[in-house]
Design a protein around this motif. Structure first.
Motif, PDB file in Angstrom:
ATOM      1  N   THR A 147      48.017  18.612  23.345  1.00  0.00           N
ATOM      2  CA  THR A 147      48.491  17.223  23.363  1.00  0.00           C
ATOM      3  C   THR A 147      47.621  16.423  24.306  1.00  0.00           C
ATOM      4  OG1 THR A 147      50.434  15.800  23.671  1.00  0.00           O
ATOM      5  CG2 THR A 147      50.161  17.603  25.223  1.00  0.00           C
ATOM      6  N   ASP A 148      47.555  15.137  24.076  1.00  0.00           N
ATOM      7  CA  ASP A 148      46.805  14.269  24.982  1.00  0.00           C
ATOM      8  C   ASP A 148      47.365  12.852  24.886  1.00  0.00           C
ATOM      9  OD1 ASP A 148      44.308  14.737  26.746  1.00  0.00           O
ATOM     10  OD2 ASP A 148      43.963  12.751  25.897  1.00  0.00           O
ATOM     11  N   ILE A 149      47.078  12.105  25.924  1.00  0.00           N
ATOM     12  CA  ILE A 149      47.608  10.750  26.048  1.00  0.00           C
ATOM     13  C   ILE A 149      46.456   9.822  26.428  1.00  0.00           C
ATOM     14  CG2 ILE A 149      48.232  11.164  28.475  1.00  0.00           C
ATOM     15  CD1 ILE A 149      50.685   9.417  28.033  1.00  0.00           C
ATOM     16  N   THR A 150      46.429   8.638  25.830  1.00  0.00           N
ATOM     17  CA  THR A 150      45.357   7.678  26.114  1.00  0.00           C
ATOM     18  C   THR A 150      45.968   6.302  26.339  1.00  0.00           C
ATOM     19  OG1 THR A 150      43.819   8.918  24.701  1.00  0.00           O
ATOM     20  CG2 THR A 150      43.216   6.657  25.247  1.00  0.00           C
ATOM     21  N   ALA A 151      45.485   5.628  27.363  1.00  0.00           N
ATOM     22  CA  ALA A 151      45.967   4.265  27.653  1.00  0.00           C
ATOM     23  C   ALA A 151      45.248   3.273  26.739  1.00  0.00           C
ATOM     24  CB  ALA A 151      45.713   3.929  29.115  1.00  0.00           C
ATOM     25  N   ILE A 152      46.009   2.522  25.962  1.00  0.00           N
ATOM     26  CA  ILE A 152      45.426   1.581  25.000  1.00  0.00           C
ATOM     27  C   ILE A 152      44.577   0.500  25.694  1.00  0.00           C
ATOM     28  CG2 ILE A 152      45.980  -0.109  23.199  1.00  0.00           C
ATOM     29  CD1 ILE A 152      48.519   1.651  22.630  1.00  0.00           C
ATOM     30  N   PRO A 153      44.996  -0.031  26.834  1.00  0.00           N
ATOM     31  CA  PRO A 153      44.139  -1.033  27.502  1.00  0.00           C
ATOM     32  C   PRO A 153      42.777  -0.474  27.904  1.00  0.00           C
ATOM     33  CG  PRO A 153      46.378  -1.153  28.362  1.00  0.00           C
ATOM     34  CD  PRO A 153      46.302   0.071  27.507  1.00  0.00           C
ATOM     35  N   ASP A 154      42.703   0.835  28.168  1.00  0.00           N
ATOM     36  CA  ASP A 154      41.409   1.451  28.502  1.00  0.00           C
ATOM     37  C   ASP A 154      40.467   1.402  27.300  1.00  0.00           C
ATOM     38  OD1 ASP A 154      42.391   1.970  30.989  1.00  0.00           O
ATOM     39  OD2 ASP A 154      42.534   4.141  30.743  1.00  0.00           O
ATOM     40  N   VAL A 155      41.029   1.616  26.107  1.00  0.00           N
ATOM     41  CA  VAL A 155      40.209   1.557  24.893  1.00  0.00           C
ATOM     42  C   VAL A 155      39.739   0.123  24.651  1.00  0.00           C
ATOM     43  CG1 VAL A 155      40.243   1.861  22.379  1.00  0.00           C
ATOM     44  CG2 VAL A 155      41.292   3.587  23.875  1.00  0.00           C
ATOM     45  N   ILE A 156      40.636  -0.825  24.831  1.00  0.00           N
ATOM     46  CA  ILE A 156      40.247  -2.242  24.672  1.00  0.00           C
ATOM     47  C   ILE A 156      39.115  -2.581  25.642  1.00  0.00           C
ATOM     48  CG2 ILE A 156      41.043  -4.622  24.987  1.00  0.00           C
ATOM     49  CD1 ILE A 156      43.830  -3.661  24.055  1.00  0.00           C
TER      50      ILE A 156
ATOM     51  N   THR B  70      51.280   8.827  17.769  1.00  0.00           N
ATOM     52  CA  THR B  70      52.262   7.781  18.015  1.00  0.00           C
ATOM     53  C   THR B  70      51.745   6.874  19.126  1.00  0.00           C
ATOM     54  OG1 THR B  70      54.610   7.327  18.437  1.00  0.00           O
ATOM     55  CG2 THR B  70      53.589   9.048  19.771  1.00  0.00           C
ATOM     56  N   HIS B  71      52.247   5.660  19.151  1.00  0.00           N
ATOM     57  CA  HIS B  71      51.923   4.758  20.270  1.00  0.00           C
ATOM     58  C   HIS B  71      53.092   3.809  20.496  1.00  0.00           C
ATOM     59  CE1 HIS B  71      50.956   1.395  17.489  1.00  0.00           C
ATOM     60  NE2 HIS B  71      50.377   2.330  16.756  1.00  0.00           N
ATOM     61  N   GLU B  72      53.229   3.439  21.739  1.00  0.00           N
ATOM     62  CA  GLU B  72      54.299   2.537  22.143  1.00  0.00           C
ATOM     63  C   GLU B  72      53.830   1.812  23.401  1.00  0.00           C
ATOM     64  OE1 GLU B  72      57.335   1.742  20.880  1.00  0.00           O
ATOM     65  OE2 GLU B  72      57.742   0.419  22.596  1.00  0.00           O
ATOM     66  N   GLY B  73      53.926   0.502  23.392  1.00  0.00           N
ATOM     67  CA  GLY B  73      53.465  -0.242  24.558  1.00  0.00           C
ATOM     68  C   GLY B  73      51.994   0.009  24.805  1.00  0.00           C
ATOM     69  N   ASN B  74      51.661   0.454  25.988  1.00  0.00           N
ATOM     70  CA  ASN B  74      50.262   0.653  26.365  1.00  0.00           C
ATOM     71  C   ASN B  74      49.774   2.079  26.159  1.00  0.00           C
ATOM     72  OD1 ASN B  74      49.854  -1.990  27.161  1.00  0.00           O
ATOM     73  ND2 ASN B  74      50.464  -1.618  29.283  1.00  0.00           N
ATOM     74  N   ILE B  75      50.596   2.918  25.583  1.00  0.00           N
ATOM     75  CA  ILE B  75      50.291   4.349  25.550  1.00  0.00           C
ATOM     76  C   ILE B  75      50.200   4.874  24.116  1.00  0.00           C
ATOM     77  CG2 ILE B  75      51.193   6.643  26.146  1.00  0.00           C
ATOM     78  CD1 ILE B  75      50.088   5.103  28.511  1.00  0.00           C
ATOM     79  N   ALA B  76      49.188   5.692  23.867  1.00  0.00           N
ATOM     80  CA  ALA B  76      49.067   6.404  22.594  1.00  0.00           C
ATOM     81  C   ALA B  76      49.056   7.900  22.888  1.00  0.00           C
ATOM     82  CB  ALA B  76      47.785   6.009  21.864  1.00  0.00           C
TER      83      ALA B  76
END
Lengths: 144, 81
Positions: free
Chosen positions: A19-28, A123-129
């Motif tokens: 499993t892994d988690i990525t912050a969406i604002p980091d990708v932006i 899945t993603h919710e808020g700032n997290i994928a």
């Protein structure tokens, strides 16, 4: 079947989970800073096409796919060089269901590990994928 | 070279500690660098040193410490990477 109970000498199957988690604002931020160099290094054409839309929506999909690639690496457990990110592709069906397609080094590592099937959930919710990957792999019977 | 490496790390590695307090051999992942941040570090190093990391150098170990990054950059500059 995990920890199979087949006849002596048959190949049992075991499960690996990553499993892994990525912050969406980091990708932006990375897209804004590095543009196509960032996108081309990490994502296939299919993945980029699957994540079309407004920047925030696209980034959420891409963040989930980056998490999926990292989750695959966790189940492949490479001892040396890690596979190229583009050699791990999230394939999205018209229904929205996603599968994984491995090529190159990723496919070789999967073969060496005896991986027979892979499943992925994004899945993603808020700032997290988040992505979860499950792998079935052959577990050779002990020698002797 | 080390100053440029540390400048890139300060901008992109998202370390939980000041990069000035990180030793040459300290594990940057243990210091808070995520996998995604390491991508930004890689791309920023390519910009700073006008090089491109080949696929075979894209291993976790390459970006694990200041010393490892320095070694990788020296290999690329010497054409042996």
């Amino acid at each position: 079947m995990a920890d199979g109970e087949g006849d002596e000498g048959t190949m049992a199957q075991r499960v690996r989970v990553g499993t892994d988690i990525t912050a969406i604002p980091d990708v932006i931020a990375s897209i804004e800073r590095f543009g196509d160099r960032y996108l081309d290094r990490l994502f296939t054409e299919h993945e980029r096409a699957s994540c079309a839309g407004p920047p925030e929506v696209a980034a959420a999909g891409l963040a989930a796919r980056f998490a999926a690639k990292e989750a695959v690496v966790k189940v492949l457990r490479p001892a040396g060089a890690r596979p190229a990110w583009r050699s791990i592709e999230v394939r999205r069906a018209p229904s929205g269901a996603c599968d994984l397609a491995l090529t190159g080094e990723a496919a070789r590592l999967a073969s060496e590990a005896g991986v027979t099937d892979l499943g992925v959930s994004l899945t993603h919710e808020g700032n997290i994928a988040v992505a979860v990957v499950v792998a079935l792999h052959d577990d050779p019977p002990p020698c002797g | 070279m080390d100053d440029q490496i540390r400048h890139v790390l300060a901008e992109h590695a998202r370390l939980a500690v000041d990069v000035g307090d990180v030793g040459d051999d300290a594990d940057l992942y243990q210091a808070g660098m995520t996998s995604h941040a390491s991508v930004n570090v890689m791309l920023a190093l390519e910009d700073a040193f006008d090089i491109e990391f080949p696929e075979h150098m894209l291993r976790k170990r390459t970006f694990e410490s200041v010393a490892n990054i320095r070694t990788a950059l020296q290999e690329l500059r010497n054409g042996s990477g």
